[in-house]
Design a protein around this motif. Sequence first.
Motif, PDB file in Angstrom:
ATOM      1  N   THR A 208     -33.638 -56.545 -48.092  1.00  0.00           N
ATOM      2  CA  THR A 208     -34.343 -57.587 -48.855  1.00  0.00           C
ATOM      3  C   THR A 208     -33.996 -57.560 -50.337  1.00  0.00           C
ATOM      4  O   THR A 208     -34.556 -58.337 -51.117  1.00  0.00           O
ATOM      5  CB  THR A 208     -35.867 -57.410 -48.692  1.00  0.00           C
ATOM      6  OG1 THR A 208     -36.245 -56.106 -49.161  1.00  0.00           O
ATOM      7  CG2 THR A 208     -36.271 -57.542 -47.230  1.00  0.00           C
ATOM      8  N   ARG A 212     -36.795 -60.046 -52.481  1.00  0.00           N
ATOM      9  CA  ARG A 212     -38.213 -59.690 -52.571  1.00  0.00           C
ATOM     10  C   ARG A 212     -38.302 -58.426 -53.424  1.00  0.00           C
ATOM     11  O   ARG A 212     -38.002 -57.332 -52.950  1.00  0.00           O
ATOM     12  CB  ARG A 212     -38.813 -59.427 -51.195  1.00  0.00           C
ATOM     13  CG  ARG A 212     -38.592 -60.534 -50.178  1.00  0.00           C
ATOM     14  CD  ARG A 212     -39.193 -60.153 -48.831  1.00  0.00           C
ATOM     15  NE  ARG A 212     -40.639 -60.006 -48.926  1.00  0.00           N
ATOM     16  CZ  ARG A 212     -41.504 -60.999 -48.681  1.00  0.00           C
ATOM     17  NH1 ARG A 212     -41.064 -62.193 -48.328  1.00  0.00           N
ATOM     18  NH2 ARG A 212     -42.801 -60.791 -48.788  1.00  0.00           N
ATOM     19  N   ASP A 215     -42.486 -56.054 -53.129  1.00  0.00           N
ATOM     20  CA  ASP A 215     -43.181 -55.644 -51.910  1.00  0.00           C
ATOM     21  C   ASP A 215     -43.779 -54.250 -52.073  1.00  0.00           C
ATOM     22  O   ASP A 215     -43.143 -53.325 -52.613  1.00  0.00           O
ATOM     23  CB  ASP A 215     -42.218 -55.655 -50.717  1.00  0.00           C
ATOM     24  CG  ASP A 215     -41.916 -57.063 -50.243  1.00  0.00           C
ATOM     25  OD1 ASP A 215     -42.771 -57.936 -50.450  1.00  0.00           O
ATOM     26  OD2 ASP A 215     -40.832 -57.271 -49.677  1.00  0.00           O
ATOM     27  N   ALA A 241     -37.875 -61.188 -43.441  1.00  0.00           N
ATOM     28  CA  ALA A 241     -38.618 -61.113 -44.703  1.00  0.00           C
ATOM     29  C   ALA A 241     -37.796 -61.687 -45.855  1.00  0.00           C
ATOM     30  O   ALA A 241     -38.318 -62.407 -46.717  1.00  0.00           O
ATOM     31  CB  ALA A 241     -39.001 -59.664 -44.992  1.00  0.00           C
ATOM     32  N   LEU A 249     -45.904 -60.260 -47.662  1.00  0.00           N
ATOM     33  CA  LEU A 249     -45.465 -59.331 -46.631  1.00  0.00           C
ATOM     34  C   LEU A 249     -46.576 -59.034 -45.633  1.00  0.00           C
ATOM     35  O   LEU A 249     -46.321 -58.854 -44.434  1.00  0.00           O
ATOM     36  CB  LEU A 249     -44.972 -58.021 -47.278  1.00  0.00           C
ATOM     37  CG  LEU A 249     -44.156 -57.099 -46.366  1.00  0.00           C
ATOM     38  CD1 LEU A 249     -42.925 -57.812 -45.839  1.00  0.00           C
ATOM     39  CD2 LEU A 249     -43.735 -55.843 -47.123  1.00  0.00           C
ATOM     40  N   LEU A 252     -46.451 -61.587 -42.955  1.00  0.00           N
ATOM     41  CA  LEU A 252     -45.373 -61.315 -42.009  1.00  0.00           C
ATOM     42  C   LEU A 252     -45.763 -60.176 -41.059  1.00  0.00           C
ATOM     43  O   LEU A 252     -45.490 -60.227 -39.855  1.00  0.00           O
ATOM     44  CB  LEU A 252     -44.085 -60.951 -42.756  1.00  0.00           C
ATOM     45  CG  LEU A 252     -43.406 -62.079 -43.541  1.00  0.00           C
ATOM     46  CD1 LEU A 252     -42.269 -61.533 -44.380  1.00  0.00           C
ATOM     47  CD2 LEU A 252     -42.887 -63.153 -42.588  1.00  0.00           C
TER      48      LEU A 252
END
Length: 771
Positions: A208, A212, A215, A241, A249, A252
């Motif tokens: 990721t 992202r 997270d 993701a 997150l 998800l």
Amino acid sequence: MVQAGSVRGGIHFHHGPAGDGGAVPRQLPGDTHRFVNRVTELDELNAVLPSEEGTPLVVSLCVVAGTAGAGKTSLALHWAHQVEHCFPDGQLYVNLRGYDPGPPVSAAEALRGFLSALGVRPDSLPQDTDTAAGLYRSLLADRRMLVVLDNAATAAQVRPLLPGGAHCLALVTSRSRLSGLAIRDGARRLTLGTLPEAEAVALLRAVTDGYRADDDQEQLTELARLCARLPLALRVAGERAASHPYLRLDDLISELRDESALWDALSTGDDDEAEAVRTVFSWSYRALPRPASQAFRQLGLHPGPEFGLPVAAALTALSAPRARQLLDSLVSVHLLEQTGPDRYQFHDLLRAYAAEQAQQEEFQDEREAALGRMLSWYLHSAQAARGHLAPAQESLTLCGLPPGVEPMEFEDYDTAMDWSVREHTNLLRSISAADGHDSLLWQLAAVLWDIQPTSASMREWLPVGEAGLDAARRVGDSGAQARLLISLGLAHHRINQLRESLDCHRQALALCRETGHLVGEARSLNLIGLVHLRRRELDVAAEHFEGAAALWQRAGADRWTKTALSNLATTHLNAGRLDAAASAAREALAAHRALGDRGGEGNILRVLSCVQREQGDVRAALRSAELAVEIALVLRDQIIEGYWLLALGEAQRSLGRHGDALASHQRSADLHRRLGNRSREAMAWQGAGETYQALGRSEEAAGFHRRAVAVHRELGDAWHEALALEALATAVDGTEPTTARTHRAAALRLIAPYEDRRAADARRRLERPGP
């Protein structure tokens, strides 16, 4: 990098250090993210590098978690590239597909791929596994190479692929412990478990990265736990993701927990890792747009592990550009791997999952329609290749082509041959997918016979031919049955199963007579004649060839009429009727050239060379044999090349060109060994023995003749055993006169039933006292 696409395991070869590609994929196929280091395991692997003095080594890398296969593959490939400087002669890689839903890659298939990658021509590859393994080890004997055998199921699958070179290393990966390798082959076993928590989280961050940034560590840890810390599941989840950077997150994770609860309700809970992987697959699959999810399911119906864009377009009923878009979208979320330009494959777990979804979510008529499109694509593409590879064979009216399916087209012989080699395994496997499509099934089997590469195993085709014959019987098509019986008879003939060959041809003859099929009746008579010729039943063979020629002439099949004439010339030659053989050969040669039949021309040139040599015109014999072998090379046909080299070697020996003769006989023996034709291999040994005898090297000559005698005796070939015994007697006359007399007496007993001129000449020679 050279990739041998004809082997479904995905064979890769690289010669020398990095810079122009790799022996093994740079990463796990389809993985665009960096490898998470396993320092301890890498250090253990580095500890087993071959020393300078050289000791063949085998390392077995197994996984504790049965579904962690992608992790051990990543580790193996990562390490292979780290140490490629230690293997200056190159690296070999094969995915053995030991846990694929379909059959694993056999050792024979993998060996053919390795040998191709090492420079052995496709039409010169051995069919016998032991022979292939011997050639493979001899090619690696003086090299320093790394061999990566990925996804092995059993030690037996791996053992023929282990190199014998003192400076080579084999790295075997498996989900099993392969204890037999450690016990029998001295393999060092390294066990790989699931990723530690910290490394699992690091892998998620790597996937990721750039998408992202914020997270939470705790949430990433929970996501890793839900993926059972399995690399394949972690990559798929991480990609999901990364593709939704603004979705929290924890949302998800909630979705993934929901999928997990669904699987928990449906499963027995016996395999936590397997359920974790299925959960992640489902989570990613259900996020696909509808067209992509349908394509994913339909691709799961493909019977082979690797496939190209054109057949994917047929399966999905899409244009090639639209199919490529969907394939690329599946690659981008790690549900599919790209192996080359417009070539794709599933990870074995994903392939099983895709097939399962097809069974669950596609209506049966939709599945059958997709399979019909795929089978039709293979059938019509194979028919297009057949137009270049076997244009003289009887035409076949195919099942109609479904709307929108666009089969392959080929520019020339070579492009058609390349396609048939690349798709050979898929074509074989398509037969197993054709259940319920009987007309397509028998037609596929029939066309596949005509286009299979000369390196293909007859034993692999026999069950395909039997399945096609059963399908033809179910649809009640007598012509199809006769056609497949003829092909089955030829296959049995090529592997020395003469009784089975004769039975198939007689069944085909009866069917052709029942239906009034003159051309088929003639072909069956001709092929029955060839079996009798092989058995040295010369008068019976000649009757069948004459009957075939008459029928072909009535049917206006000039090309085939001349084929029967060529076989009659061979019969005259074998009987010692040289004038009749020469007359028939020259007539047949002129006809084959006028018809543009290169194969027929080469065959009769071989016969003419033998006649010319026996009549004393040795230079003409050499030229005829050279022309024949040149034709075989142009046609890329190993079967005829190996046979016609026998005539070339004899002509070269007669002219005193002993080095050339030995090279021709050696090449012929190698080709026939790879084809599994032991009878002709023994003939090549005898030719080598006679050449050594001409050089005055009787001891070496006797060695070759003894090998020839043993094979002909085992095959029940009395005539050729007698000729080999006569040659052996000549070789040992000077040192073992009593043994020589025993050999001549045995040869006389063997030829007693034969009454032709050549047999009479042999009796006179054998009855003369030795030196």
